[in-house]
Design a protein around this motif. Structure first.
Motif, PDB file in Angstrom:
ATOM      1  N   ARG A  27      -4.552  -9.835  13.387  1.00  0.00           N
ATOM      2  CA  ARG A  27      -3.886 -10.022  12.089  1.00  0.00           C
ATOM      3  C   ARG A  27      -4.422  -8.993  11.124  1.00  0.00           C
ATOM      4  O   ARG A  27      -5.497  -9.147  10.566  1.00  0.00           O
ATOM      5  CB  ARG A  27      -4.105 -11.441  11.551  1.00  0.00           C
TER       6      ARG A  27
ATOM      7  N   LEU B  25       2.514 -14.059   6.133  1.00  0.00           N
ATOM      8  CA  LEU B  25       3.538 -14.330   7.158  1.00  0.00           C
ATOM      9  C   LEU B  25       4.928 -14.161   6.576  1.00  0.00           C
ATOM     10  O   LEU B  25       5.809 -13.589   7.215  1.00  0.00           O
ATOM     11  CB  LEU B  25       3.374 -15.750   7.705  1.00  0.00           C
TER      12      LEU B  25
ATOM     13  N   TRP C 157       0.344  -8.667  13.876  1.00  0.00           N
ATOM     14  CA  TRP C 157       0.544  -9.965  13.227  1.00  0.00           C
ATOM     15  C   TRP C 157       1.301 -10.876  14.182  1.00  0.00           C
ATOM     16  O   TRP C 157       2.320 -10.461  14.745  1.00  0.00           O
ATOM     17  CB  TRP C 157       1.318  -9.856  11.908  1.00  0.00           C
TER      18      TRP C 157
ATOM     19  N   ALA D 254       2.852 -14.987  15.102  1.00  0.00           N
ATOM     20  CA  ALA D 254       3.218 -16.308  14.612  1.00  0.00           C
ATOM     21  C   ALA D 254       4.108 -16.967  15.648  1.00  0.00           C
ATOM     22  O   ALA D 254       4.939 -16.313  16.273  1.00  0.00           O
ATOM     23  CB  ALA D 254       3.947 -16.205  13.279  1.00  0.00           C
TER      24      ALA D 254
ATOM     25  N   GLN E 279       6.005 -21.918  13.137  1.00  0.00           N
ATOM     26  CA  GLN E 279       5.576 -21.383  11.848  1.00  0.00           C
ATOM     27  C   GLN E 279       6.713 -20.617  11.173  1.00  0.00           C
ATOM     28  O   GLN E 279       6.903 -20.695   9.961  1.00  0.00           O
ATOM     29  CB  GLN E 279       4.431 -20.416  12.106  1.00  0.00           C
TER      30      GLN E 279
ATOM     31  N   GLU F 128       8.439 -21.207   7.565  1.00  0.00           N
ATOM     32  CA  GLU F 128       8.323 -20.171   6.545  1.00  0.00           C
ATOM     33  C   GLU F 128       9.697 -19.724   6.045  1.00  0.00           C
ATOM     34  O   GLU F 128       9.874 -19.469   4.846  1.00  0.00           O
ATOM     35  CB  GLU F 128       7.552 -18.976   7.107  1.00  0.00           C
TER      36      GLU F 128
END
Lengths: 182, 182
Positions: free
Chosen positions: A95, B5, B35, B37, B41, B45
């Motif tokens: 990340r 995110l 990154w 996810a 999630q 989001e």
DNA sequence: CTGCACTATGTCTGAAGTGACATAGTTGAT
DNA sequence: ATCAACTATGTCACTTCAGACATAGTGCAG
């Protein structure tokens, strides 16, 4: 079922007995370069480690509402730690916000992006200088088996990381044009 | 108050309209390199981004119990994203399990540590080869302003990272003695 | 003797993130 | 025809983590 944070704490304790407060200080530096935790997390984890009999403590009189607790590794804790060290690390998701911004950088003004990378470069160069000073304090790599080997090897990693990162920042700045917009 | 995110999702949407499912696929590759996810999630989001009017969607007939929703950036979302790109990234705590193990490596057998690093080195070399193949597919860096610039620049970062990491692994293996214990 | 920084332990709230569970149509291979 | 893989959206429970709140003695400077 010990978490990675638990092993981080055991790794600190392997170098000498500590209070929770001392462990929290170690979690800022030098451990903080590759693993961080606040004191709230550390106290909670110490209770779990205690329940699992991996650490013990002696209460001593000290400042504060409660007695201070000086923690130490148990034989069981030391064995657990030794076993963990050579087990392959489970990969955590990367990340990295700067790289994510880079992925979207084509939307922004080149001048602003260049400035952001210049700031990042300065930060990396400062850290690099600091690490180089720390490296100079060593007289070459300590022998494996010496706890200081751990410090030196992780410092080497940090040094390589900062160099790679600084180089990438320089490449980005180059890509963004040499002397126009600002 | 958009989370990182959220911006990752906006960055994907800036390249074209997508369903949540498509965004989740992008979060594995190529975004996944910096990154990640899960889809749970992402759907959550997207609802927040919707409420904040940064994205909108058109429902279309598709497979599954509900209609599929094709999301797009709103003008407001695009502006937010552009503003975010050049804001200095907030630094996240580093959490690197391999380096933590290295810090405690002095407790373990050199042969086992060397084997762990040999495995890591192999993984880095494999990824490096993959990234080099991807780089060869580019005809040099695309111009800034082209979305492909983002892909190329992040690939450059990955390339540098894997090289630094592989070099560090080689240094560690060197430190751990050349041909004895196994 | 006042006030601040440091030592020292802990709780609580909320956000972020992981993995399982639930549902169901489409498409292509055997 | 049947089965698996893929498309597609969503919820729920759980863990991790960060930051605020709470408490209180020690030691030093002004």
């Amino acid at each position: 079922m010990t978490s990675t944070l638990g092993f981080a704490i055991l790794a600190v304790l392997a170098r000498g007995d500590r209070t929770g407060y001392d462990i929290a200080a170690a979690m800022r530096r030098p451990i903080g370069f590759f693993w961080t935790a606040g004191h709230s997390q550390i106290h909670a984890e110490l209770q779990k480690l205690r329940t699992a009999c991996l650490v013990g403590y002696e209460a001593r009189h000290g400042p504060g509402p409660q007695d201070k607790k000086v923690y130490h590794l148990t034989d069981e804790g030391a064995a657990e730690l030794r076993g963990w060290v050579t087990r392959p690390p489970k990969e955590r998701p990367e990340r990295d916000e700067l790289v994510l911004k880079t992925y979207a950088a084509w939307l922004a003004e080149a001048g602003l992006v260049r400035r952001m990378f210049a700031d990042q470069l300065a930060a990396h160069e400062a850290r690099l200088a600091e690490y180089e000073r720390e490296e100079a304090a060593f007289d070459g790599p300590p022998p494996f088996g010496d706890p200081r080997f751990g410090n030196y090897a992780t410092l080497r990693c940090g040094l390589g990381y900062e160099r790679h990162r600084a180089e990438w920042c320089r490449w980005m700045i180059d890509q963004l044009g040499d002397s126009d917009s600002l």
